[in-house]
Design a protein around this motif. Structure first.
Motif, PDB file in Angstrom:
ATOM      1  N   THR A 177       0.850  -1.191   0.000  1.00 20.65           N
ATOM      2  CA  THR A 177       0.000   0.000   0.000  1.00 20.65           C
ATOM      3  C   THR A 177       0.885   1.240   0.000  1.00 20.65           C
ATOM      4  OG1 THR A 177      -0.186  -0.057   2.430  1.00 20.65           O
ATOM      5  CG2 THR A 177      -1.935  -1.124   1.154  1.00 20.65           C
ATOM      6  N   HIS A 179       0.926   5.431   0.506  1.00 25.56           N
ATOM      7  CA  HIS A 179       0.159   6.500   1.129  1.00 25.56           C
ATOM      8  C   HIS A 179       0.755   7.874   0.824  1.00 25.56           C
ATOM      9  CE1 HIS A 179      -1.704   3.238   3.505  1.00 25.56           C
ATOM     10  NE2 HIS A 179      -0.486   2.734   3.485  1.00 25.56           N
ATOM     11  N   ASP A 182      -0.904  11.576   0.766  1.00 23.75           N
ATOM     12  CA  ASP A 182      -0.988  12.405   1.964  1.00 23.75           C
ATOM     13  C   ASP A 182       0.358  13.097   2.171  1.00 23.75           C
ATOM     14  OD1 ASP A 182      -2.221  13.186   4.643  1.00 23.75           O
ATOM     15  OD2 ASP A 182      -0.396  12.145   5.289  1.00 23.75           O
ATOM     16  N   ALA A 213      -0.760   5.308  11.648  1.00 27.94           N
ATOM     17  CA  ALA A 213      -1.980   5.559  10.881  1.00 27.94           C
ATOM     18  C   ALA A 213      -2.012   4.742   9.598  1.00 27.94           C
ATOM     19  CB  ALA A 213      -2.104   7.047  10.571  1.00 27.94           C
ATOM     20  N   ASN A 214      -0.900   4.693   8.884  1.00 40.19           N
ATOM     21  CA  ASN A 214      -0.880   3.967   7.622  1.00 40.19           C
ATOM     22  C   ASN A 214      -0.845   2.458   7.831  1.00 40.19           C
ATOM     23  OD1 ASN A 214      -0.921   6.321   6.047  1.00 40.19           O
ATOM     24  ND2 ASN A 214       1.283   6.552   6.202  1.00 40.19           N
ATOM     25  N   ARG A 216      -2.611   1.013  10.144  1.00 33.79           N
ATOM     26  CA  ARG A 216      -4.040   0.694  10.340  1.00 33.79           C
ATOM     27  C   ARG A 216      -4.760   0.555   8.999  1.00 33.79           C
ATOM     28  NH1 ARG A 216      -2.919   4.364  14.581  1.00 33.79           N
ATOM     29  NH2 ARG A 216      -3.277   3.441  16.643  1.00 33.79           N
ATOM     30  N   ASP A 217      -4.462   1.455   8.063  1.00 28.18           N
ATOM     31  CA  ASP A 217      -5.067   1.352   6.729  1.00 28.18           C
ATOM     32  C   ASP A 217      -4.622   0.067   6.035  1.00 28.18           C
ATOM     33  OD1 ASP A 217      -6.324   3.784   7.068  1.00 28.18           O
ATOM     34  OD2 ASP A 217      -4.776   4.934   6.013  1.00 28.18           O
ATOM     35  N   HIS A 218      -3.354  -0.272   6.192  1.00 28.60           N
ATOM     36  CA  HIS A 218      -2.793  -1.464   5.550  1.00 28.60           C
ATOM     37  C   HIS A 218      -3.453  -2.739   6.072  1.00 28.60           C
ATOM     38  CE1 HIS A 218       0.429  -3.746   3.510  1.00 28.60           C
ATOM     39  NE2 HIS A 218       0.463  -4.498   4.583  1.00 28.60           N
ATOM     40  N   ARG A 220      -6.314  -3.142   7.383  1.00 24.63           N
ATOM     41  CA  ARG A 220      -7.721  -3.277   6.980  1.00 24.63           C
ATOM     42  C   ARG A 220      -7.834  -4.058   5.665  1.00 24.63           C
ATOM     43  NH1 ARG A 220      -8.012   2.422   8.266  1.00 24.63           N
ATOM     44  NH2 ARG A 220      -8.891   2.705  10.352  1.00 24.63           N
TER      45      ARG A 220
END
Length: 371
Positions: A177, A179, A182, A213-214, A216-218, A220
């Motif tokens: 992923t 990011h 941002d 933060a990233n 957590r996105d990963h 998911r």
């Protein structure tokens, strides 16, 4: 630098380029090339010796170095050294930070899946910190001097089913992923010049927040691919509750230890290990390999998670059928995961540890309580 180093979690046996020990400390291209060649040649020699492959059998060559690129390229240096075939497919990656080792394995897998004629990919994961030694006094840029160290790893990836009985692991999943859209993530780790023109890499105070933060996105995206149904059901239920409560209740963090027997987390530094452990709710026994690798070898950039794999093997913890998750962060900002399934047991006593395992001469001293 002394103050930063004392809090870094690094021990006193890590490796740095030889110019640092000179009375007149000056980094040069020659030192950078020497650093890269020594790591690459010793690692590739070892992997050819272990696999008994002829260099002429290599169809794909992938080399990554997070911040160093040479002319001719690092892949060209290896083609010349090992007399690889003229039709070898070469990929030279740079500027992708500590995640690029994991990324290279993912790339090798994709190349081999898409090309039935290619059977063997040589992956070389190195770094050369010589030309990125920072000579100024900006604190955010001095951190790299204190935690980044010399390291290298090499592996053969194959799609030949007949080689399964000789193979160590099977690549079963991967996820990348990015990011960088941002701005705070994009600039969290950034190569630049300070106000006096000294070149270095700035690690901002926002880096730890960005990593959390990233991550957590990963996860998911990763969770549905790897978690057992029981954990997925709990996670889905918590997401529904979060939506119904308009965000007052936060979704739970799935227990990834139910999906993996071993986890090699990003050894970016003490704060990064603590952040990842906190986000994923991992105990000290799970983060032990990362903490010990940081202590013994420092942040070896793109090869760091492979030193953790070597730690598991030196401890005799890897059993046939075990699943291992490698998780690494990269500049830009990237989060990358690969999942392996072990095809054999690792040695369970010191005499059987492979000769090229970097922990061979010191594993009896770890884990240490000095981290």
């Amino acid at each position: 630098m002394r103050g930063i180093y004392r809090k870094s979690g690094l021990g006193d046996e890590t490796y740095v380029p030889p110019f640092i020990f000179n009375s007149n400390v000056e980094s040069t291209l020659d030192y950078a090339v020497q650093e890269a060649e020594e790591g690459m040649f010793s690692s590739v020699d070892s992997v050819f010796n272990k696999t008994k492959l002829d260099p002429q059998q290599i169809d794909v060559l992938i080399v990554t170095s997070g911040t160093f690129t040479s002319v001719p390229s690092l892949t060209s240096i290896l083609v010349n050294r090992y007399n690889l075939r003229p039709d070898v497919k070469t990929f030279n990656l740079s500027g992708m930070g500590c995640s690029s080792g994991v990324l290279c394995v993912d790339l090798a897998g994709n190349v081999l899946r898409g090309c039935t004629k290619s059977k063997y990919a040589l992956v070389v994961i190195t770094e050369s910190i010589s030309l990125n030694w920072y000579f100024g006094d900006d604190r955010s840029m001095l951190v790299t001097n204190c935690i980044f160290r010399v390291g290298c790893a090499a592996a053969i990836i194959t799609n030949d089913p007949s080689q399964r009985r000789f193979s160590k692991m099977e690549l079963v999943n991967s996820l990348r992923t990015h990011h960088g859209a941002d701005n705070s993530a994009y600039k969290a780790a950034f190569q630049k010049e300070d106000e006096f023109g000294n070149l270095g890499i700035s690690l901002t105070k926002d880096l730890i927040r960005v990593a959390g933060a990233n991550l957590r996105d990963h996860i998911r995206l990763l969770a549905p691919r790897v978690l057992p149904l029981s954990q997925l059901a709990l996670y889905a239920y918590s997401v529904i509750q979060s939506v119904l409560s308009q965000g007052e209740l936060k979704p739970i963090v799935p227990d990834f230890t139910t999906a993996f027997d071993h986890i090699c987390i990003h050894t970016g530094g003490k704060a990064v290990i603590e952040q990842v452990g906190g986000v994923l709710k991992l105990g000290e026994e799970v983060t032990e390999p990362a903490r010990m690798s940081l202590h013994r070898f420092g942040n070896t950039s793109s090869s760091l998670v492979f030193y953790e794999l070597a730690y598991f093997e030196a401890k005799g913890r890897v059993k046939r059928g075990d699943k291992m998750w490698m998780l690494a962060f990269g500049t830009g900002f990237k989060v990358c995961s690969i999942v392996f399934k072990s095809l054999r047991d690792s040695p369970n006593n010191h005499d059987e540890i492979e000769m090229d395992n970097p922990w061979r001469d010191c594993i009896h001293r770890y884990p240490t309580n000095t981290w």
